[in-house]
Design an enzyme around this catalytic site. Structure first.
Site, short mmCIF file in Angstrom:
data_model
loop_
_atom_site.label_atom_id
_atom_site.label_comp_id
_atom_site.label_asym_id
_atom_site.label_seq_id
_atom_site.Cartn_x
_atom_site.Cartn_y
_atom_site.Cartn_z
CE LYS A 114 -1.07 -4.69 2.01
NZ LYS A 114 -1.11 -3.75 0.90
CB CYS A 154 1.38 -1.01 4.03
SG CYS A 154 1.02 -0.93 2.26
#
Length: 417
Positions: A212, A266
């Site tokens: 990720k 993010c």
């Protein structure tokens, strides 16, 4: 298949609530847990406390069918999904305090055999930290059945969805599931298979965590290239949007679009987790972060230069505060920081902020005397400088005649004057 019937989702934010809703609409009994009583109350009314297309239908349907409810306290469940924030500290290392708080709620409810999934974007070994933290509170349990103790099954499954398309991408995107043990990975795969139509790729927990971070760092590096091009092009008097469009006609070139910086929880955060893990080796990733973090200051300077050349009473229309188009998510938004810096550097200038997806200014701007929230037409009409920070669809409908005689600083390339 698996024998999971009840799932507790800890954290009902932009990822947790959609995950809870999609699980509930696929037949599982879901209890959402959140520290915010207003969020809990909203969900129990079948309402969504933020903007996300199609989520309201899922939440309302699941609540009305008795498949979804919310509470402040963590209940017993067959599986727990932790979807809480993981911001970075002042030194840009990960703040795991929210994960630890979730663990304190989960630990008393465990009997052994439960699946615990960390969905929060996390640095390598954060999932194991969660497990060790729980075992510190519950030494009668284990992660592997050692010494005959009942075990808990621990996995990491990072979210990979785009705000504004969450309910679609939860179903269609591939998922990565990393287990601390193979048994945990298989059980987690079975849970996600209840709604995920994409492929589910199994690996270990640390690789899943890193995957990720790598995905978002890849995006960050490529955005930094586009942002650097925009600065260079401005100095050369080149239209960067035309430049990128022309370059992208090459069959092996696909340059992203520049902007005022990078926001969201993010892309603006995750690369720093890699840098913190490998400070001597993550040179390109660090540089990209520095380029993107510097872009808001460049935008501020452009506005201040425009104000110097404008009449003293010139007002500035600031179009957009969200970190991306057509959502109300303000997390790590460069637009907020740009607005705050301009308001401070040009204290006598009125900033007319337009953000169609919020009803009030964020906390950072609420008590700033020269900043006010207003509608699009009024903001453009009363301002001599128009600063575009977000490419909301609403802003693409501006009549070019309304911009006549005004200076437009368009960081998103949506307005041609």
């Amino acid at each position: 298949m698996n024998n999971i019937k009840t799932v507790a989702v800890v954290g009902l934010g932009y990822i947790g609530l959609p995950t809870a809703a999609i699980l509930a609409t696929n037949g599982l009994q879901v209890i959402g847990v959140d520290v915010n009583q207003q969020t809990v109350d909203s969900v129990n009314r079948g309402e969504v406390p933020f903007v996300e297309p199609d989520l309201g239908i899922h939440v309302a349907g699941a609540v009305s069918q008795g498949k979804l409810r919310a509470t402040i306290t963590t209940p017993k469940a067959d599986a727990f999904i932790v979807a809480v924030p993981t911001p970075f500290k002042q030194d840009r290392s990960a703040d795991l305090s929210y994960i630890e708080a979730a663990a304190r709620g989960i630990a008393p409810q465990l009997e052994g055999g439960e699946l615990i999934i960390l969905e929060s974007t996390s640095p390598p070994r954060a999932t194991r930290h969660l497990g060790e933290y729980i075992l510190g509170l519950r030494p009668d349990l284990s992660l592997d059945g050692a010494d005959g103790k009942p075990s808990i099954l621990l996995a990491h499954c990072p979210e990979r969805v785009l705000p504004g398309r969450v309910m679609i991408e939860l179903v269609t995107n591939d998922r990565i599931v990393g287990g601390v043990t193979p048994e945990a990975a298989e059980l987690a795969k079975g849970l996600y298979a209840t709604f995920c139509q994409g492929n589910i790729h199994l690996t270990d927990d640390v690789t899943a965590e890193m995957a990720k971070l790598v995905e978002n760092s890849y995006r960050d590096v490529n955005i930094a290239f586009a942002n650097e091009l925009s600065v260079i092009s401005d100095g050369l008097g080149i239209d960067v949007w035309e430049l990128i469009s022309l370059a992208n006609h090459h069959p092996r070139v696909n340059i992203l679009q520049p902007g005022p910086g990078v926001g969201g929880h993010c892309i603006a955060v995750d690369p720093w987790f890699i840098v913190a893990e490998a400070p001597e080796d993550a040179k390109l990733i660090r540089t990209a972060r520095m380029v993107n973090d510097a872009k808001p200051l460049w935008v501020v300077d452009k506005v201040l230069d425009a104000l110097k050349a404008a009449p003293a009473d010139t007002e500035v229309a600031v179009l957009g505060l969200a970190f991306k188009a057509n959502i109300d998510d303000l997390r790590e938004s460069p637009a907020i920081e740009i607005t705050r810096l301009i308001s401070s550097a040009a204290a006598g200038t009125r900033l007319n902020v337009v953000e169609p997806h919020v009803r009030e200014l964020p906390q950072q701007l609420q008590f700033v005397e020269n900043v006010r929230l207003m509608g699009l037409s009024e903001a453009v009409r009363t301002s001599g400088i128009v600063l575009v920070l977000v490419d909301h669809d609403d802003f693409k409908t501006i009549d070019m005649a309304e911009l006549y005689g005004k200076q437009v600083i368009d960081t998103r390339g949506i307005i041609s004057v």
